[in-house]
Design a protein around this motif. Structure first.
Motif, PDB file in Angstrom:
ATOM      1  N   CYS A 200       0.693  -1.074   0.083  1.00 18.13           N
ATOM      2  CA  CYS A 200      -0.311   0.195  -0.312  1.00 18.13           C
ATOM      3  C   CYS A 200       0.883   1.216   0.102  1.00 18.13           C
ATOM      4  N   GLY A 201       2.020   0.290  -0.420  1.00 16.11           N
ATOM      5  CA  GLY A 201       2.924   2.175  -0.171  1.00 16.11           C
ATOM      6  C   GLY A 201       3.210   2.506  -1.782  1.00 16.11           C
ATOM      7  N   PHE A 202       4.063   3.498  -2.452  1.00 20.37           N
ATOM      8  CA  PHE A 202       4.382   4.132  -2.909  1.00 20.37           C
ATOM      9  C   PHE A 202       4.991   2.990  -4.256  1.00 20.37           C
ATOM     10  N   ILE A 203       6.329   2.491  -3.921  1.00 22.70           N
ATOM     11  CA  ILE A 203       6.835   1.967  -4.967  1.00 22.70           C
ATOM     12  C   ILE A 203       6.125   0.076  -4.840  1.00 22.70           C
ATOM     13  N   GLY A 204       5.522  -0.266  -3.706  1.00 19.44           N
ATOM     14  CA  GLY A 204       4.335  -1.635  -3.966  1.00 19.44           C
ATOM     15  C   GLY A 204       3.410  -1.149  -4.478  1.00 19.44           C
ATOM     16  N   SER A 205       2.580  -0.864  -4.119  1.00 20.89           N
ATOM     17  CA  SER A 205       1.620  -0.262  -4.985  1.00 20.89           C
ATOM     18  C   SER A 205       2.028  -0.628  -6.686  1.00 20.89           C
ATOM     19  N   ASN A 206       2.533   0.406  -7.116  1.00 26.84           N
ATOM     20  CA  ASN A 206       2.664   0.632  -8.066  1.00 26.84           C
ATOM     21  C   ASN A 206       3.005  -1.250  -8.687  1.00 26.84           C
ATOM     22  N   PHE A 207       4.008  -2.136  -8.149  1.00 26.57           N
ATOM     23  CA  PHE A 207       3.925  -3.214  -8.056  1.00 26.57           C
ATOM     24  C   PHE A 207       3.201  -3.758  -8.016  1.00 26.57           C
ATOM     25  N   VAL A 208       2.059  -3.728  -7.457  1.00 26.74           N
ATOM     26  CA  VAL A 208       0.965  -4.778  -7.324  1.00 26.74           C
ATOM     27  C   VAL A 208       0.124  -4.404  -8.508  1.00 26.74           C
ATOM     28  N   ARG A 209      -0.137  -3.098  -9.250  1.00 25.17           N
ATOM     29  CA  ARG A 209      -1.192  -3.054 -10.142  1.00 25.17           C
ATOM     30  C   ARG A 209       0.137  -3.229 -11.441  1.00 25.17           C
TER      31      ARG A 209
ATOM     32  N   ASP B  30      14.452  12.276   5.897  1.00 22.96           N
ATOM     33  CA  ASP B  30      14.940  12.646   7.219  1.00 22.96           C
ATOM     34  C   ASP B  30      13.875  13.205   7.907  1.00 22.96           C
ATOM     35  N   ASN B  31      13.056  11.372   7.854  1.00 20.81           N
ATOM     36  CA  ASN B  31      12.234  10.716   8.983  1.00 20.81           C
ATOM     37  C   ASN B  31      13.091  10.058  10.376  1.00 20.81           C
ATOM     38  N   SER B  32      14.501   9.148   9.782  1.00 20.48           N
ATOM     39  CA  SER B  32      14.919   8.600   9.970  1.00 20.48           C
ATOM     40  C   SER B  32      15.945   9.531  10.905  1.00 20.48           C
ATOM     41  N   ILE B  33      16.086  10.417  10.479  1.00 21.51           N
ATOM     42  CA  ILE B  33      17.453  11.573  11.214  1.00 21.51           C
ATOM     43  C   ILE B  33      16.642  12.041  12.117  1.00 21.51           C
ATOM     44  N   ALA B  34      15.422  12.078  12.265  1.00 20.96           N
ATOM     45  CA  ALA B  34      14.724  12.458  13.370  1.00 20.96           C
ATOM     46  C   ALA B  34      14.273  11.610  14.084  1.00 20.96           C
ATOM     47  N   ASP B  35      13.630  10.216  14.132  1.00 21.35           N
ATOM     48  CA  ASP B  35      13.663   8.949  14.905  1.00 21.35           C
ATOM     49  C   ASP B  35      14.187   8.130  13.932  1.00 21.35           C
TER      50      ASP B  35
ATOM     51  N   CYS C 213      17.479  -0.555  -6.121  1.00 20.50           N
ATOM     52  CA  CYS C 213      17.115   0.125  -7.088  1.00 20.50           C
ATOM     53  C   CYS C 213      17.667   1.706  -6.225  1.00 20.50           C
ATOM     54  N   SER C 214      17.629   2.625  -7.683  1.00 20.89           N
ATOM     55  CA  SER C 214      17.420   3.913  -7.926  1.00 20.89           C
ATOM     56  C   SER C 214      16.833   4.893  -7.717  1.00 20.89           C
ATOM     57  N   ASN C 215      16.652   6.584  -7.529  1.00 16.31           N
ATOM     58  CA  ASN C 215      15.039   7.107  -6.992  1.00 16.31           C
ATOM     59  C   ASN C 215      13.947   7.562  -8.086  1.00 16.31           C
ATOM     60  N   ASN C 216      13.263   6.632  -7.014  1.00 15.09           N
ATOM     61  CA  ASN C 216      12.011   6.049  -8.128  1.00 15.09           C
ATOM     62  C   ASN C 216      11.119   7.089  -8.506  1.00 15.09           C
ATOM     63  N   TYR C 217      10.062   8.052  -9.203  1.00 10.61           N
ATOM     64  CA  TYR C 217       8.917   8.598  -9.190  1.00 10.61           C
ATOM     65  C   TYR C 217       8.318   8.296 -10.529  1.00 10.61           C
TER      66      TYR C 217
ATOM     67  N   LYS D 282       8.357  12.991  -0.031  1.00 11.68           N
ATOM     68  CA  LYS D 282       9.612  13.268  -1.402  1.00 11.68           C
ATOM     69  C   LYS D 282       9.765  14.191  -1.795  1.00 11.68           C
ATOM     70  N   PHE D 283      11.081  14.365  -2.713  1.00 13.33           N
ATOM     71  CA  PHE D 283      11.483  15.680  -3.041  1.00 13.33           C
ATOM     72  C   PHE D 283      10.215  15.985  -3.790  1.00 13.33           C
ATOM     73  N   ILE D 284       9.524  14.854  -5.278  1.00 15.74           N
ATOM     74  CA  ILE D 284       8.891  14.988  -6.455  1.00 15.74           C
ATOM     75  C   ILE D 284       7.970  15.712  -5.991  1.00 15.74           C
ATOM     76  N   PRO D 285       6.934  15.285  -5.141  1.00 13.72           N
ATOM     77  CA  PRO D 285       5.766  14.998  -5.211  1.00 13.72           C
ATOM     78  C   PRO D 285       5.791  16.589  -4.015  1.00 13.72           C
ATOM     79  N   ARG D 286       6.867  16.798  -3.211  1.00 15.46           N
ATOM     80  CA  ARG D 286       6.649  18.039  -1.688  1.00 15.46           C
ATOM     81  C   ARG D 286       6.928  18.878  -3.459  1.00 15.46           C
ATOM     82  N   GLN D 287       7.115  18.710  -3.996  1.00 11.52           N
ATOM     83  CA  GLN D 287       7.597  20.592  -4.986  1.00 11.52           C
ATOM     84  C   GLN D 287       6.040  20.370  -5.577  1.00 11.52           C
ATOM     85  N   VAL D 288       5.762  19.698  -6.337  1.00 13.92           N
ATOM     86  CA  VAL D 288       4.752  19.484  -7.455  1.00 13.92           C
ATOM     87  C   VAL D 288       3.690  20.009  -6.469  1.00 13.92           C
TER      88      VAL D 288
END
Ligand code: NAD
Ligand code: DAU
Length: 339
Positions: free
Chosen positions: A16-25, A92-97, A182-186, A194-200
């Protein structure tokens, strides 16, 4: 020619996350013979809407924690493979906690490996290029599968730990495992942290995009659909015990990507804010995908980054009800961190 493994009933953790759900689809569309049990804890990053509307005869959602050994003992028998995407995924989350990163990424992987061993199922481990650390901006070299592990962040060090567990379980206990880094997915369904969705979504909300540090850091972008196809190729044709690197020759600096977003969204090229850098910020990632291309015949299809980016922007433009609920809390958290 490698032996072909033909899975018919797989568990996809983190589906139900980003890459996992794209794989399921992707599997639903391309392999209707394969049933998928999604095992997902539905953390802040998991959203059942990501797999909504898929045929119930082919996809079942089990809400649960990969750290729950009893649940795994009930769930795994009868399946022929585990494809392990579930993770705490944001640097960023891993740095905070760091705590949930150690739990889910290290302990959770350990529990899945024990279940794969006990019930003798094929195991594919999804990992990241970040386990190799970073490269200098001007270095001609790219990451290769046998490079030494040099993770820099709490996130990448827990992913590196999980990879090492997989290698040990394959060698010592003989589990049938493969690893991909793998490298950075979009693409669609990526969380607004994440970087791209945040800016958009910032631009869509009238907030100025935020660039860390100097903006010179380089990421090697791949469309998530190309990642899905590579994972299927490795699962079905990969050699047990091997590590495959997945990348699409998509190196770009963060400022280049941001300028493309600004331009595609009708903004001036300086319409963003420079913000505090990420501590320990990796400078550059770059993948050499030769092994995957040569041995398994994989090639990326989404080779035009500007076109993929434009489609991704359009997806966020037309799916506001999907991202809106997470936006305010995400930006509040960033603003408390000075980012
Ligand atoms: P994500 O944060 O979007 O999704 C993670 C999913 O895992 C969510 O659905 C969440 O609910 C689930 N989850 C978290 N903890 C869990 C637990 N304890 N038990 C069960 N489910 C749990 O992550 P993503 O960006 O889709 O990344 C997926 C995988 O791919 C991760 O292993 C990540 O390290 C790896 N990866 C990501 C990228 C990228 O660019 N995003 C690149 C390479 C590798
Ligand atoms: O390389 C694969 C990794 O890619 C995955 O393992 C991770 O799960 C995934 O999150 C991603 O990690 P990054 O840290 O590279 O992705 P992120 O989207 O957080 O940031 C990409 C780059 O953009 C990074 O250099 C930091 C920068 N950045 C990020 C945000 C959120 C900004 O400049 N501004 C921002 O607002």
């Amino acid at each position: 020619m490698p032996d072909i493994f033909e899975p018919t009933n797989i568990i996809v953790t983190g589906g139900c996350g980003f890459i996992g759900s794209n794989f399921v689809r992707w599997v639903v569309k391309n392999h209707p013979e394969c049933h998928i049990t999604v095992l997902d804890k539905l953390t802040y990053a998991g959203n059942p809407a990501n797999i909504a509307g898929l045929p119930e005869s082919q996809v079942e959602l089990v809400v649960g924690d990969i750290c729950d050994a009893e649940l795994l003992d009930q769930l795994v028998p009868g399946h022929d493979a585990i494809v392990h995407y579930a993770a705490e995924s944001h640097n960023d989350n891993s740095i905070a906690d760091p705590e949930p990163f150690v739990q889910t990424n290290v302990v959770g992987t350990y529990r899945l490996l024990q279940a794969a061993r006990k019930h003798d199922v094929r195991y594919h481990h999804i990992s990241t290029d970040e386990v190799y650390g970073d490269l200098a901006l001007d270095e001609p070299r790219r990451f290769e599968p046998d490079d030494p592990y040099r993770p820099s962040s709490p996130y990448s060090s827990t992913k590196a730990s999980s990879d090492l567990l997989v290698r040990a379980w394959e060698r010592t206990y003989g589990i049938r495992a493969t690893i991909s880094n793998c490298s950075n997915n979009y693409g669609p369904y990526q969380h607004v942290e994440k970087f791209i969705p945040r800016q958009v979504t910032n631009i869509l909300c009238g907030i100025r995009p935020k660039l860390y540090g100097t903006g010179e850091n380089v990421r090697d972008w791949i469309h998530t659909e190309d990642h899905s196809r590579a994972v299927w190729d490795i699962l079905t044709k990969g050699k047990i015990g091997e590590t495959y690197l997945i990348g699409a020759n998509g190196e770009k600096s963060n400022i280049e990507v941001l300028r493309e977003i600004l331009s595609l969204m009708g903004q001036t090229e300086d319409a963003f804010d420079w913000v505090r850098d990420r501590p320990g910020h990796d400078r550059r990632y770059a993948i050499d995908p030769t092994k995957l291309e040569r041995e398994l015949g994989w090639k990326p299809v989404h080779t035009d980054f500007a076109e993929g980016l434009a489609q991704t922007i359009e997806w966020y433009r037309t799916h506001e009800s999907w991202w809106r609920p997470a936006k305010e809390a995400t930006e509040r958290k960033y603003s408390e961190q000075g980012q």
